[in-house]
Design an enzyme around this catalytic site. Structure first.
Site, PDB file in Angstrom:
ATOM      1  N   LYS A  44      38.130  39.483  39.031  1.00  0.00           N
ATOM      2  CA  LYS A  44      37.565  39.438  40.388  1.00  0.00           C
ATOM      3  C   LYS A  44      38.683  39.394  41.416  1.00  0.00           C
ATOM      4  O   LYS A  44      39.675  38.715  41.205  1.00  0.00           O
ATOM      5  CB  LYS A  44      36.727  38.174  40.515  1.00  0.00           C
ATOM      6  N   THR A  45      38.613  40.091  42.475  1.00  0.00           N
ATOM      7  CA  THR A  45      39.353  39.886  43.718  1.00  0.00           C
ATOM      8  C   THR A  45      39.259  41.128  44.583  1.00  0.00           C
ATOM      9  O   THR A  45      39.472  42.252  44.101  1.00  0.00           O
ATOM     10  CB  THR A  45      40.836  39.490  43.562  1.00  0.00           C
ATOM     11  N   ASP A  80      41.309  41.847  46.655  1.00  0.00           N
ATOM     12  CA  ASP A  80      42.679  42.303  46.895  1.00  0.00           C
ATOM     13  C   ASP A  80      43.072  43.508  46.029  1.00  0.00           C
ATOM     14  O   ASP A  80      44.016  44.215  46.337  1.00  0.00           O
ATOM     15  CB  ASP A  80      43.678  41.169  46.639  1.00  0.00           C
ATOM     16  N   ASP A 136      45.473  34.423  39.170  1.00  0.00           N
ATOM     17  CA  ASP A 136      45.806  33.022  38.897  1.00  0.00           C
ATOM     18  C   ASP A 136      44.724  32.347  38.047  1.00  0.00           C
ATOM     19  O   ASP A 136      45.030  31.617  37.100  1.00  0.00           O
ATOM     20  CB  ASP A 136      45.975  32.240  40.213  1.00  0.00           C
ATOM     21  N   ARG A 188      39.125  26.569  44.770  1.00  0.00           N
ATOM     22  CA  ARG A 188      40.460  26.962  44.342  1.00  0.00           C
ATOM     23  C   ARG A 188      41.186  25.884  43.520  1.00  0.00           C
ATOM     24  O   ARG A 188      42.398  25.912  43.404  1.00  0.00           O
ATOM     25  CB  ARG A 188      41.315  27.330  45.557  1.00  0.00           C
ATOM     26  N   GLY A 198      38.707  33.157  45.933  1.00  0.00           N
ATOM     27  CA  GLY A 198      38.039  33.779  47.076  1.00  0.00           C
ATOM     28  C   GLY A 198      36.812  34.576  46.657  1.00  0.00           C
ATOM     29  O   GLY A 198      36.767  35.135  45.563  1.00  0.00           O
TER      30      GLY A 198
HETATM   31  P1  FBP Z   1      41.376  35.717  45.506  1.00  0.00           P
HETATM   32  O1  FBP Z   1      42.725  36.218  45.129  1.00  0.00           O
HETATM   33  O2  FBP Z   1      41.087  34.347  45.041  1.00  0.00           O
HETATM   34  O3  FBP Z   1      40.308  36.683  45.105  1.00  0.00           O
HETATM   35  O4  FBP Z   1      41.273  35.624  47.099  1.00  0.00           O
HETATM   36  C1  FBP Z   1      41.642  36.682  47.887  1.00  0.00           C
HETATM   37  C2  FBP Z   1      41.636  36.358  49.361  1.00  0.00           C
HETATM   38  O5  FBP Z   1      40.465  36.856  49.968  1.00  0.00           O
HETATM   39  C3  FBP Z   1      42.876  36.922  50.021  1.00  0.00           C
HETATM   40  O6  FBP Z   1      42.669  38.252  50.409  1.00  0.00           O
HETATM   41  C4  FBP Z   1      43.099  35.963  51.158  1.00  0.00           C
HETATM   42  O7  FBP Z   1      44.456  35.886  51.515  1.00  0.00           O
HETATM   43  C5  FBP Z   1      42.651  34.658  50.599  1.00  0.00           C
HETATM   44  O8  FBP Z   1      41.700  34.958  49.614  1.00  0.00           O
HETATM   45  C6  FBP Z   1      42.050  33.751  51.621  1.00  0.00           C
HETATM   46  O9  FBP Z   1      41.810  32.521  51.046  1.00  0.00           O
HETATM   47  P2  FBP Z   1      40.677  31.495  51.504  1.00  0.00           P
HETATM   48  O10 FBP Z   1      39.387  32.036  51.001  1.00  0.00           O
HETATM   49  O11 FBP Z   1      41.022  30.250  50.766  1.00  0.00           O
HETATM   50  O12 FBP Z   1      40.692  31.410  52.977  1.00  0.00           O
END
Ligand code: FBP
Length: 548
Positions: A199-200, A202, A173, A142, A78
């Site tokens: 990175k994230t 979250d 991951d 992803r 993400g």
């Molecule tokens: P990462 O863990 O890859 O940084 O992504 C976080 C996130 O933004 C989460 O908060 C959310 O649940 C998910 O990605 C959403 O995924 P997508 O971008 O595939 O819709």
């Protein structure tokens, strides 16, 4: 490309590097490390990269001339504010080491690496993206890097471009995969280093040695700005309850940080729900109780923050998901051939009686969502579950029961919001702009130090950026064994909200007051120019963690 006045001004911002990185550095080794848990298993799986020492950079007064560094970079998972600055820092870092160094960006995430899709990132390209949000410079994806075939295919392009190091910018991951790739390339003597960057948005890729993941600071500031705006609206009209779901797939760090910044009436923390063994009905009762209490004072309005991952933390649902993961992994083909109305019956029949009962008790839409495709890392796609609507609907019903019992006499009108994508590509705050640029620049120095299987690390983050400590952390140090897709796998341990930690304690000590009395804070938009206390403050989570 046409740019706004702010974009132009922001492009000129010069991120502030830690002082140590402003000159040539040498890597000083600390003690050998151990993984956070399951040491024997992790050691066996990473015989070549386990137990490496932590590294800390110090000024090098007699640097030797270094040959050019050819480096590949991948944005994985993400989006998170500041990703472009990691790449800019990496570019400037390798150019500083040797002007002939070259940087290649693999397109659309790990998939571009496997499929040999790339561009060379030259100075004119890089300059377009300094201090900007988004991952559009090369795109993200992803695709999970996990098979020997993928690693070998990737190696072909690395060899073709004479690349000696790959930088993977990703979450837990993706960095797990970076560690596996580093181990494999070491094992086959491929001569390729692999470096990760945390990175994230979250905020769950952090531990004793990685203080925060990048993007969390900016994303939570953006969400807090809009929550503050909603609170001001709600305190003006005094007629709506706003149910606001916040991103954060698993951990509730984003919700907690936004609560600390905005002081809403309710904020649910998934980790607490799990610890207290609460059911969905308990969560609903808690919210309805606060709505009723506020109604007694004529306050038929308020805000409720809900972490996106809540549903997975309700203990009964968590058990259900664990069995569903194994069951769906074992019967994937058969399940996929069933018509969607048959899938529900199939699941109910196949599950153990306890989980089958939980499954049947969930609203159909939510139950169905739990059986839909996992993301490539095996995660339920919680951002697609409308928990904010589910909860407000259930709270509405509970309030009607309370009314019938004479325990509630108010008006309940709910509005719903989901903030996630709105903040993931925002222009990075000064904190994230500096942090990301420094992480990338630091990664260049890790490559120059010849190491592999390390994560770029900057510490001491509540101090001004010039005082940050730069170095590298062996990724295996953060790993443990977890069940994924029905099998035990080595993964970086996710950092959930620590219920004994200072940020949660602060929230827990104030929430009863915030619930009944209206104590909203309106943080306003991120500021880039102005006094340091307005522009450079790190997140409250980081600040409280450091005070503890
Ligand atoms: P990462 O863990 O890859 O940084 O992504 C976080 C996130 O933004 C989460 O908060 C959310 O649940 C998910 O990605 C959403 O995924 P997508 O971008 O595939 O819709």
């Amino acid at each position: 490309m046409k740019k706004s006045a702010l974009q132009k001004a922001r492009a000129a911002y010069r991120p502030k590097l830690p002082i140590v990185l402003t000159s040539a550095v040498k890597a000083v080794e600390g003690k050998p490390t151990e993984s956070v848990a399951d040491r024997e298993d992790i050691k066996k799986l990473f015989p070549n990269t386990y137990g490496l020492p932590e590294l800390r950079f110090e000024k090098n007064d007699s640097p030797k001339a270094t040959k050019p560094l050819n480096v590949g970079v991948i944005l994985s998972g993400g989006q998170a504010p500041g990703g472009h600055n990691v790449i800019c820092g990496l570019f400037d870092g390798i150019k500083k080491i040797n002007r002939e160094s070259r940087l290649y960006g693999f397109l659309m995430g790990p998939g571009g690496f496997v499929d040999h899709k790339y561009i060379e990132l030259t100075a004119p390209v890089i300059d377009e993206y300094r201090n900007t949000g988004g991952f559009d410079i090369i795109g993200s994806g992803r695709t999970k890097l996990e098979t020997k075939e993928q690693f070998d295919k990737g190696l072909e392009i690395l060899k073709e471009l004479n690349i000696q190091a790959l930088v993977i910018i990703g979450g837990d991951d993706s960095n797990t995969n970076a560690a596996i790739l580093a181990e494999y390339y070491k094992e086959i003597n491929a001569g390729i280093q692999v470096i990760g960057c945390p990175k994230t948005i979250d905020g769950d890729l952090k531990n004793e040695v990685i203080e925060t993941s990048f993007g969390f600071d900016t994303a939570t500031k953006v969400y807090s700005e809009v929550i503050g705006n909603i609170q001001r609206d709600c305190n003006s009209a005094k007629k709506y309850w706003h149910f606001i779901k916040l991103m954060g797939r698993s951990a509730s760090h984003i919700a907690l940080e936004c609560a600390l910044q905005t002081q809403p009436n309710v904020c649910i923390i998934s980790e607490e729900v799990e610890q207290k063994n609460m059911t969905l009905a308990d969560v609903v009762d808690y919210i309805a109780g606060i709505v009723a209490e506020r109604a007694k004072n004529g306050n038929n309005f308020g805000t409720v923050l809900i972490p996106e991952g809540l549903i997975e933390f309700i203990p009964a649902v968590k058990k259900l998901i664990a069995e569903l993961n194994d069951m769906l992994a074992a019967h994937a083909e058969e399940f996929a051939t069933l018509a969607s109305e048959k899938q529900r019956e199939y699941v109910i029949e196949k599950l153990s009686p306890e989980n089958s009962a939980t499954y049947s008790s969930l609203p159909e839409g939510v139950a169905r969502q739990l059986t839909l495709d996992r993301d490539p890392h095996g995660n339920v796609q919680v951002s697609l579950i409308e928990t904010e609507k589910l909860l407000s609907e259930m709270v509405g019903k509970r309030l009607e029961q309370m009314r019938a019992e004479g325990k509630y006499n108010g008006k309940f009108s709910a509005l719903h919001h989901f903030f996630g994508y709105e903040g993931r590509c925002a222009d990075p705050s000064n904190f994230d702009a500096d942090y990301c640029y420094g992480l990338g620049y630091n990664a260049a120095n890790l490559i120059n130090a010849g190491v592999t299987g390390y994560m770029s690390s900057l510490r001491n983050l509540v101090k001004p950026s010039v005082q940050w400590i730069a170095g590298g952390i062996p990724i295996t140090m953060m790993m443990n064994m977890e069940r994924r897709h029905g099998a035990m796998k080595p993964v970086i341990q996710k950092a959930l909200v620590d219920l004994d930690g200072a940020p949660f304690h602060r929230f827990a000590s104030k929430r009863d007051d915030w619930a009944i009395n209206t104590r909203y804070i309106y943080p306003g938009p991120i500021q880039y120019f102005g006094p340091s206390e307005v522009c450079d403050q790190p997140s409250m989570t980081l600040t409280y963690e450091h005070k503890a």
